[in-house]
Design a protein around this motif. Structure first.
Motif, PDB file in Angstrom:
ATOM      1  N   PHE A 198       0.833  -1.208   0.000  1.00 58.62           N
ATOM      2  CA  PHE A 198       0.000   0.000   0.000  1.00 58.62           C
ATOM      3  C   PHE A 198       0.867   1.258   0.000  1.00 58.62           C
ATOM      4  O   PHE A 198       1.986   1.246   0.517  1.00 58.62           O
ATOM      5  CB  PHE A 198      -0.895   0.034   1.246  1.00 58.62           C
ATOM      6  N   GLY A 199       0.316   2.334  -0.550  1.00 60.55           N
ATOM      7  CA  GLY A 199       0.952   3.643  -0.506  1.00 60.55           C
ATOM      8  C   GLY A 199       0.281   4.561   0.503  1.00 60.55           C
ATOM      9  O   GLY A 199       0.799   5.609   0.847  1.00 60.55           O
ATOM     10  N   ASP A 200      -0.915   4.166   0.959  1.00 61.23           N
ATOM     11  CA  ASP A 200      -1.694   4.950   1.922  1.00 61.23           C
ATOM     12  C   ASP A 200      -2.047   4.037   3.092  1.00 61.23           C
ATOM     13  O   ASP A 200      -2.740   3.028   2.916  1.00 61.23           O
ATOM     14  CB  ASP A 200      -2.956   5.498   1.262  1.00 61.23           C
ATOM     15  N   TYR A 201      -1.577   4.388   4.273  1.00 62.51           N
ATOM     16  CA  TYR A 201      -1.766   3.515   5.431  1.00 62.51           C
ATOM     17  C   TYR A 201      -3.243   3.357   5.798  1.00 62.51           C
ATOM     18  O   TYR A 201      -3.643   2.334   6.382  1.00 62.51           O
ATOM     19  CB  TYR A 201      -0.959   4.042   6.628  1.00 62.51           C
ATOM     20  N   ARG A 202      -4.059   4.347   5.486  1.00 65.16           N
ATOM     21  CA  ARG A 202      -5.491   4.267   5.817  1.00 65.16           C
ATOM     22  C   ARG A 202      -6.158   3.149   5.028  1.00 65.16           C
ATOM     23  O   ARG A 202      -7.017   2.435   5.540  1.00 65.16           O
ATOM     24  CB  ARG A 202      -6.167   5.623   5.546  1.00 65.16           C
ATOM     25  N   GLN A 203      -5.744   3.001   3.792  1.00 69.09           N
ATOM     26  CA  GLN A 203      -6.255   1.926   2.945  1.00 69.09           C
ATOM     27  C   GLN A 203      -5.792   0.564   3.497  1.00 69.09           C
ATOM     28  O   GLN A 203      -6.562  -0.401   3.547  1.00 69.09           O
ATOM     29  CB  GLN A 203      -5.743   2.125   1.519  1.00 69.09           C
ATOM     30  N   LEU A 204      -4.545   0.502   3.939  1.00 70.04           N
ATOM     31  CA  LEU A 204      -4.025  -0.728   4.543  1.00 70.04           C
ATOM     32  C   LEU A 204      -4.881  -1.145   5.732  1.00 70.04           C
ATOM     33  O   LEU A 204      -5.294  -2.307   5.844  1.00 70.04           O
ATOM     34  CB  LEU A 204      -2.576  -0.516   4.981  1.00 70.04           C
ATOM     35  N   LEU A 205      -5.165  -0.194   6.616  1.00 71.13           N
ATOM     36  CA  LEU A 205      -5.929  -0.507   7.823  1.00 71.13           C
ATOM     37  C   LEU A 205      -7.338  -0.974   7.494  1.00 71.13           C
ATOM     38  O   LEU A 205      -7.838  -1.943   8.076  1.00 71.13           O
ATOM     39  CB  LEU A 205      -5.974   0.711   8.753  1.00 71.13           C
TER      40      LEU A 205
END
Length: 455
Positions: A95-102
């Motif tokens: 992922f490049g965006d941690y919010r998407q990962l979470l």
């Protein structure tokens, strides 16, 4: 114990500390073998992010479900290294965006290895997503971030371990148990902590276009946006107060936290500091190259000094703590400790624990801090044990907050030119509205500063 340093003193063999460590080492991978391995994600795949992850992988059967980084090159390199070291060879989601990962992977554990200006938001968001968190030090760039992080850990009933791993350093555990806790120091009324490493950059790189593999806007996040002058995450960012707390937040926090742990100290009554850039003023870096700070406790001053030029005050202890009691002195750092009795007692010495035989992969890992590996492994075990048992870890978020905030107070004191007393109950600087306003930095839009009310 064959690989254990043999110049350690024999009497240590009977100590509770070493027995516990021996048991940990003997159990090895069997210590934490849950029915289903913990699902782990790493946010920030640079030097220490990867190092923390690899130490965790060495002590527990974990499943690495996701990695996040704003640098695609760094992310892909980390993904290959993690896949190579995992038993299943499976690839983590990237992922490049941690919010998407979470939101997409919902990990059990999140390791936060990003620069300091990201720690608060990423930790709080991970806690809200149900994860336990291991976050690097300093936990925050301002004191209100830290307060919000503590509140979030408590509200969501999650374990947060801070990467102040001196608390899990085997030879320092030994010194605490056998020297401090047994009263060999006598009454302690003075502490010195220091760092004399030459770590202030004089570089002046030109402003250049941002490369296509790097999301500079996301890397900057809530911090002020500096003109892009090269990849910041290879250590360049540490030279700027925009992203951290200078050498106070990077180096003082470790030794100050170690002393608080050793002596059972909480919040300092008052903090004062002076310093500036006195020598290394040719480059862009805006952190101090010379700074002194006093953390005051009842009948005890803890005095910090850093200097990025000249020679160390004591070449044997260039980054260290020295605890002075009326019966003796304890000197300690990441490599060793020495106890010097005030009268005719016995001098004591202990060395860092290397575990090269048990973990031969340490010897080929790029950029590993070999002398810190045993401490980080023990820190990870303590983190996992706390999750299993629902207990506070040795470097609980509240302890990380006290140590971080104290260093931030030193920087604020230097900036304002006066000593400061922080009231953790009222969350204000006593009798100082101007200083109280500086407890929270402004965030760059559209990022919103966390508050206890919004947790």
């Amino acid at each position: 114990m064959g690989h254990h340093n043999m110049n350690r003193r024999n009497f240590i063999g009977s100590s509770a500390a070493l027995l516990a460590l021996t048991a940990l080492r003997a159990n090895g991978m069997n210590l934490y073998n849950p029915v289903s391995p913990k699902r782990v994600a790493l946010i920030g795949t640079g030097w220490y992010g990867k190092s923390d992850l690899f130490r965790l992988m060495q002590v527990a059967p974990v499943e690495i479900v996701a990695l996040c980084d704003v640098d695609k090159h760094q992310l892909n390199t980390a993904a290959d290294m993690v896949s190579e070291r995992s038993k299943t060879k499976q690839k983590a989601k990237l992922f490049g965006d941690y919010r998407q990962l979470l939101s997409e992977t919902r990990p059990d554990i999140v390791l936060v290895g990003t620069p300091d200006h990201w720690h608060a938001l990423q930790t709080i968001d991970a806690l809200k997503a149900g994860a336990h968190v291991y976050v690097q030090k300093p936990i925050s760039v301002d004191i209100m971030e830290g307060e919000a992080m503590v509140a979030a850990a408590r509200k969501y009933n999650r374990i947060v371990q801070v990467g102040t791993q001196r608390r899990s350093t085997p030879h320092l555990i030994e010194a605490k148990k056998n020297i401090v806790d047994t009263g060999m120091l006598g009454k302690v009324h003075h502490v010195e902590i220091c760092c004399y490493y030459h770590m202030h950059s004089n570089a002046n790189p030109p402003v250049i276009p941002v490369p296509d593999f790097f999301d500079y806007n996301m890397w900057t996040g809530p911090a002020p946006l500096r003109p892009y002058d090269g990849l910041p995450h290879r250590g360049w960012w540490r030279g700027f107060m925009e992203y951290g707390n200078g050498i106070m937040g990077d180096m003082c926090i470790h030794m100050f936290d170690a002393v608080r742990w050793m002596l059972g100290l909480g919040w300092p009554l008052r903090v004062s500091s002076t310093g500036g850039i006195y020598v290394d003023n040719a480059g862009k870096s805006n952190i101090t190259d010379t700074q002194s700070a006093i953390f005051e406790y009842k009948d005890l001053n803890c005095i910090w000094q850093h200097r990025t030029w000249g020679t160390a005050a004591d070449p044997e202890y260039p980054w260290a703590f020295k605890i002075y009691g009326d019966k003796g002195t304890l000197c300690g750092d990441v490599m060793k400790y020495n106890f010097i009795p005030a009268s005719d007692g016995k001098k004591l010495h202990g060395d860092v624990l290397f575990e090269k035989a048990q973990y031969p992969e340490d010897l080929t890992e790029p950029d590993i801090e070999l002398h810190v590996a045993s401490a980080t492994r023990l820190h990870m075990r303590n983190f996992l044990e706390s999750i299993d048992k629902g207990t506070r870890p040795v470097a609980d978020i509240e302890q990380g907050h006290i140590s971080t905030a104290s260093c931030i107070l030193a920087n604020l004191s230097m900036q304002l030119g006066r000593s400061l007393s922080y009231d953790p109950l009222k969350r204000e600087i006593t009798g100082d509205p101007e200083a109280t306003r500086l407890l929270q930095r402004s965030y760059r839009e559209p990022w919103i500063h966390p508050s206890i009310q919004s947790i």
